[in-house]
Design a protein around this motif. Structure first.
Motif, short mmCIF file in Angstrom:
data_model
loop_
_atom_site.label_atom_id
_atom_site.label_comp_id
_atom_site.label_asym_id
_atom_site.label_seq_id
_atom_site.Cartn_x
_atom_site.Cartn_y
_atom_site.Cartn_z
N TRP A 1 0.85 -1.20 0.00
CA TRP A 1 0.00 0.00 0.00
C TRP A 1 0.88 1.23 0.00
O TRP A 1 1.94 1.26 0.62
N VAL A 2 0.44 2.26 -0.73
CA VAL A 2 1.17 3.54 -0.81
C VAL A 2 0.18 4.66 -0.56
O VAL A 2 -0.90 4.72 -1.18
N ALA A 3 0.50 5.55 0.36
CA ALA A 3 -0.39 6.67 0.67
C ALA A 3 -0.34 7.73 -0.43
O ALA A 3 -1.33 8.01 -1.09
N ASN A 4 0.83 8.31 -0.64
CA ASN A 4 0.99 9.43 -1.57
C ASN A 4 1.43 8.94 -2.94
O ASN A 4 2.39 9.46 -3.52
N ARG A 5 0.71 7.97 -3.51
CA ARG A 5 1.16 7.36 -4.76
C ARG A 5 1.17 8.36 -5.92
O ARG A 5 1.93 8.18 -6.88
N GLU A 6 0.34 9.41 -5.86
CA GLU A 6 0.30 10.38 -6.96
C GLU A 6 1.23 11.58 -6.74
O GLU A 6 1.55 12.29 -7.69
N ILE A 7 1.64 11.80 -5.49
CA ILE A 7 2.49 12.97 -5.20
C ILE A 7 3.71 12.51 -4.41
O ILE A 7 3.66 12.41 -3.16
N PRO A 8 4.81 12.19 -5.06
CA PRO A 8 6.01 11.74 -4.33
C PRO A 8 6.69 12.90 -3.61
O PRO A 8 6.47 14.08 -3.91
N GLN B 1 -9.87 3.66 6.98
CA GLN B 1 -9.00 2.50 6.86
C GLN B 1 -8.42 2.41 5.45
O GLN B 1 -9.09 2.74 4.46
N SER B 2 -7.16 1.99 5.37
CA SER B 2 -6.48 1.90 4.08
C SER B 2 -7.08 0.81 3.19
O SER B 2 -6.97 0.89 1.96
N PHE B 3 -7.72 -0.20 3.78
CA PHE B 3 -8.34 -1.26 2.99
C PHE B 3 -9.42 -0.72 2.05
O PHE B 3 -9.76 -1.38 1.07
N GLU B 4 -9.97 0.45 2.37
CA GLU B 4 -10.99 1.04 1.50
C GLU B 4 -10.38 1.97 0.47
O GLU B 4 -11.11 2.54 -0.36
N HIS B 5 -9.06 2.08 0.47
CA HIS B 5 -8.36 2.95 -0.50
C HIS B 5 -7.09 2.23 -0.98
O HIS B 5 -5.98 2.74 -0.79
N PRO B 6 -7.24 1.06 -1.59
CA PRO B 6 -6.07 0.27 -1.95
C PRO B 6 -5.35 0.80 -3.18
O PRO B 6 -5.85 1.69 -3.88
N GLY B 7 -4.18 0.20 -3.41
CA GLY B 7 -3.42 0.48 -4.63
C GLY B 7 -3.51 -0.71 -5.56
O GLY B 7 -4.57 -1.05 -6.07
N ASN B 8 -2.36 -1.40 -5.73
CA ASN B 8 -2.33 -2.54 -6.66
C ASN B 8 -2.41 -3.89 -5.95
O ASN B 8 -2.27 -4.92 -6.60
N LEU C 1 -2.81 -2.78 11.63
CA LEU C 1 -3.26 -4.10 12.06
C LEU C 1 -2.41 -5.18 11.42
O LEU C 1 -1.73 -4.97 10.41
N ASP C 2 -2.49 -6.38 11.99
CA ASP C 2 -1.69 -7.48 11.47
C ASP C 2 -2.20 -7.98 10.12
O ASP C 2 -1.56 -8.80 9.48
N SER C 3 -3.34 -7.49 9.70
CA SER C 3 -3.86 -7.80 8.37
C SER C 3 -3.23 -6.93 7.30
O SER C 3 -3.42 -7.17 6.10
N GLY C 4 -2.47 -5.90 7.72
CA GLY C 4 -1.91 -4.94 6.77
C GLY C 4 -2.79 -3.72 6.58
O GLY C 4 -2.50 -2.87 5.75
N ASN C 5 -3.87 -3.64 7.34
CA ASN C 5 -4.83 -2.53 7.25
C ASN C 5 -4.41 -1.41 8.20
O ASN C 5 -4.29 -1.62 9.41
N LEU C 6 -4.16 -0.22 7.66
CA LEU C 6 -3.88 0.96 8.47
C LEU C 6 -5.21 1.62 8.80
O LEU C 6 -5.95 2.01 7.89
N VAL C 7 -5.54 1.75 10.08
CA VAL C 7 -6.85 2.26 10.47
C VAL C 7 -6.70 3.47 11.37
O VAL C 7 -5.71 3.63 12.08
N PHE D 1 -4.41 -6.63 -3.39
CA PHE D 1 -5.67 -7.11 -2.81
C PHE D 1 -5.30 -8.07 -1.68
O PHE D 1 -4.98 -9.23 -1.90
N LEU D 2 -5.31 -7.56 -0.44
CA LEU D 2 -4.89 -8.34 0.71
C LEU D 2 -6.06 -9.15 1.28
O LEU D 2 -7.23 -8.77 1.12
N PRO D 3 -5.76 -10.26 1.97
CA PRO D 3 -6.82 -11.03 2.62
C PRO D 3 -7.60 -10.15 3.60
O PRO D 3 -7.02 -9.36 4.35
N GLY D 4 -8.92 -10.30 3.59
CA GLY D 4 -9.77 -9.51 4.46
C GLY D 4 -10.26 -8.22 3.83
O GLY D 4 -11.21 -7.59 4.32
N MET D 5 -9.64 -7.78 2.74
CA MET D 5 -10.06 -6.57 2.04
C MET D 5 -11.33 -6.86 1.24
O MET D 5 -11.55 -7.99 0.78
N LYS D 6 -12.17 -5.86 1.06
CA LYS D 6 -13.39 -5.98 0.27
C LYS D 6 -13.24 -5.10 -0.97
O LYS D 6 -13.06 -3.89 -0.86
N VAL D 7 -13.33 -5.73 -2.15
CA VAL D 7 -13.24 -5.00 -3.41
C VAL D 7 -14.60 -4.99 -4.06
O VAL D 7 -15.20 -6.05 -4.30
#
Length: 768
Positions: A72-79, A143-150, A122-128, A152-158
């Motif tokens: 996951w990347v937060a500022n993927r459009e603005i480095p 939560q970052s799971f609702e704003h993913p990049g490339n 979280l241990d799922s990789g979700n930043l909340v 698809f982690l377990p527990g995420m909903k797409v």
């Protein structure tokens, strides 16, 4: 998928000290190079530079796993161009990423704010982001799971969530640039299917959810490692999955628009790709046009559905299938139409599609039959006996044929095209007109049953991967061999039709001759010329019958197989790669002339094509070349490798797979290589052939065999060169070490790893 692929990521640069925290509160800041946030065992959050880039991003990656796998990347459009980035909360309680001049380049931008905000990885990789005193599961402000990049982690909903948010997976532009690329992976809520788009244009689709999976996406099927769920109702439609093991598994949408299932293998210290989708050309949207059917293994891949013809024959002859197909008998709704059942296909797309989850199958049929615009129907849920209804209106496109795992579809046809099977409430159909372009006789099932005494056990010649083979005799005393596809066969309709099409027009004295075929109801049968001396392995590996093959006969067989293979690779109308050349697929006629058989796994190439990559590896351990077994890359040189193994087995009378020696644990290839280097090649000949052998021919055959099994395909000779070398023309180059010649235990371990980590790789163990 396909063969196992090692995924070599560009290393990502991480700069941080050993200081780590598990949460960020309102009075904390995380600076670049100062602190990281850890979930514990699985994930870390901090600053990094992707690939060869020097730009800085805030991201999440796997803890204790190298190779720079960022999820996951937060500022993927603005480095960030320097190391001034700071992660903190603002006065509104939103999580922000700011740089040195105070500019905010990323924010959680939540509509509701926490009074005492805490950010936790979280241990799922979700930043909340949550209220400090509220630890209720998933009661998050953001939560970052609702704003993913490339990823698809377990527990995420797409898909579409109950909140109205659409969660979409999008590709990176490159390994150095995590900004959004041209491809998206998303849920089509109306069609209840997964789609891949390129710049908003549909590129691939999965077919609708059927209660078990998606008919066009074998990647997303239940297995021992992952469990998937597709949830849809009036408010939401999303896909999610969980891991059923402790290994690291994830789905990554790569920069080419391919969703790859990755697994981390500690022993290899690397990620592997062990399935992916889209997987091949047949996954390209509407490749074969309306009512066209795409079948991998066929050449060309596009063909019309049964009882359909190309709409524009001249375009189809130029491999332009976009115009699709039309019914050979036009519909006449007023005079009565009906439906024909098509098996194991990817459900199609159309301009209009309707679904009713409460209808029965019969109600669905009647609903479609009473509407002249309705072109097809099927169950929306295939569990149990099937239920629910999907109706298609307009032309059907994006149809793919599978051997298994597809879904049945009922397509509207003129009543004259329908051949009903009596005494059955469910319509079934004769498939006598499977493909009129084969130019090969179609035999009646009744005639074949009579010829084989109703497939009597006394007529049984043997059992292979395809199914049982029977001896038969037509009236007049003409003997035949009948291959009958069994229901338990690892091969299916694709391999059956592939074998028919590959060898229907081939004529060579060293290829077994196909006399005809039969496709009727559930039966799929091939009729061959009868080979009275059966297969070569029944002589070579039998202590008694091997005495019947002296050296001249063995050398005659080697030469015959080489000429047959040369014909396939070079002189036939299409370049054909056999992919399963082995002793049991060499049949012997009355005069012990060899004939190559079993073309179910063969692939034909046209023009200047010489190699391809498959995501479904087929063949037999001990005969497969390294590049094919490991990477799925096959070419004429993979056949050459198999031929080399075959030669060394004929000379030695020993199997490559399972070979044992009291002084070492090399396989047969390693043993021959050892003898060759020590100048003791003649020790390979057993006592039974010593008196009949011509030493120069034996040594030349061993030498040629070693040249054919060299590890690198570019070092192996072509079959035209092999034929010349066997004839004694010219000096032979020195061989390099063979592929797969190492100790047997290591090979078995490697093969076990391949089998256990690649769910769709098919490996056929030779059970002789």
């Amino acid at each position: 998928m396909n063969s196992i692929t090692l995924l070599c990521f560009c290393f990502t640069s991480f700069f941080f000290t050993s200081l780590a925290v598990d949460t960020i509160s309102a009075n904390h800041t995380i600076g670049d190079g100062e602190t990281i946030v850890s979930s514990g065992e699985r994930f870390e959050l901090g600053f990094f530079s992707p690939g060869n880039s020097t730009r800085r991003y805030l991201g999440i990656w796997y803890n204790k796993i190298s190779k720079g796998k960022v999820v996951w990347v937060a500022n993927r459009e603005i480095p960030i161009t320097d190391k001034s980035g700071v992660l903190k909360f603002d006065e509104r309680g939103a999580l922000i990423l700011a740089i040195q001049n105070g500019s905010v380049i990323w924010s959680s931008n939540t509509s509701s704010h926490a009074q005492n905000p805490v950010a936790q990885l979280l241990d799922s990789g979700n930043l909340v982001v949550r209220n400090e005193n509220d630890r209720r599961t998933e009661n998050f402000v953001w939560q970052s799971f609702e704003h993913p990049g490339n990823t698809f982690l377990p527990g995420m909903k797409v898909g579409r969530l109950a909140s109205g948010l659409d969660v979409i997976i999008s590709s990176w532009k490159s390994n150095d640039d995590p900004s959004q690329g041209p491809y998206t992976f998303e849920i089509d809520g109306k069609g209840l299917e997964l789609v891949v788009r390129q710049n908003s244009v549909l590129k691939s689709r999965s077919g609708p959810w059927n209660g078990v999976g998606f008919s066009g996406l074998p990647l997303l099927k239940p297995d021992p490692f992952l469990s998937y769920a597709f949830v849809f109702n009036d408010k939401e439609a999303y896909l999610t999955y969980d891991i059923n093991s402790s290994i690291a598994l994830t789905l990554v949408f790569d920069q080419d628009g391919v969703l790859e299932r990755l697994a981390w293998i500690d022993r290899l210290n690397n990620w592997i790709v062990y399935s992916s989708a889209p997987g091949d050309n047949c996954d390209n949207y509407a490749l074969c046009g309306a009512y066209g059917r795409c079948t991998i293994g066929n050449s060309p891949a596009c063909g019309c559905l049964n009882r359909f013809l190309p709409k524009n024959q001249s375009e189809w002859a130029r491999a332009d299938w976009s115009s699709g197909c039309v019914r050979r008998t036009p519909l006449n709704c007023q005079n009565g139409d009906g439906f024909i059942k098509y098996y194991n296909i990817k459900l199609p797309d159309s301009k209009i599609r309707a679904m009713n989850k409460s209808m029965t199958t019969e109600e669905c049929r009647v609903k479609c039959l009473n509407n002249c615009s309705c072109m097809a129907y099927t169950n929306s849920d295939i569990r149990g006996n099937g239920s629910g209804c999907i109706l298609w209106f307009g032309d059907l496109v994006d149809i793919r044929q599978y051997t298994e795992d597809g879904q049945d579809l009922y397509i509207r046809m003129a009543s004259s095209e329908i051949e009903k099977k009596e005494n059955n409430t469910e319509e079934q159909w004769s498939m006598k007109s499977q493909d009129e372009s084969l130019d090969l006789p179609h035999f009646d099932l009744t005639a074949i049953a009579i010829a084989t005494s109703n497939f009597s056990f006394n007529n049984l010649l043997g059992q292979g991967g395809f199914g049982p083979v029977y001896k038969g005799a037509f009236k007049g005393g003409h003997d035949i061999a009948v291959k009958r596809l069994s229901k338990e066969s690892r091969q299916g309709l694709d391999e059956f039709m592939n074998e028919v099409k590959c060898i229907a027009k081939l004529q060579h004295r060293n290829l077994v001759k196909l006399l005809g075929y039969c496709i009727e109801h559930e039966e799929k049968i091939l009729i061959y010329e009868y080979m009275p001396n059966k297969s070569l392995d029944s002589y070579i590996f039998d202590q008694i019958r091997s005495k019947l093959l002296d050296w001249p006969k063995r050398f005659h067989i080697i030469n015959g197989v080489s000429r047959g293979l040369l014909y396939l690779h070079q002189d036939s109308r299409l370049r054909i790669i056999h992919r399963d050349l082995k002793l049991s697929n060499i049949l012997l006629d009355n005069d012990m002339n060899p004939k190559i058989s079993d073309f179910g796994m063969a692939r034909s190439f046209g023009g200047n094509e010489t190699e391809a990559i498959t995501r479904r590896v087929v063949g037999t351990y001990g005969y497969m070349s390294p590049e094919y077994a490991i990477d799925g890359l096959f070419s004429i040189k993979s056949d050459v490798f198999s031929f080399g193994v075959l030669v060394l087995e004929i000379v030695s009378g020993k199997r490559n797979w399972g070979f044992t020696h009291p002084k070492h644990e090399l396989n047969l290839l390693g043993h021959v290589w050892k003898l060759y280097k020590e100048g003791r090649s003649l020790e390979l000949i057993d006592e039974l052939k010593v008196e009949s052998c011509y030493v120069p021919e034996v040594l030349r055959s061993i030498h040629v065999g070693l040249l054919c099994v060299q590890h690198s395909p570019e070092h192996r000779p072509s079959m035209s060169t092999v034929v010349l070398m066997l004839e004694g023309n010219g000096l032979l180059p020195q061989p390099n070490e063979p592929g797969f010649f190492t100790e047997r235990k290591l090979i078995e371990e490697n093969m076990k790893d391949l089998s256990s980590t690649n769910e769709v790789t098919i490996t056929v163990l030779d059970g002789r």
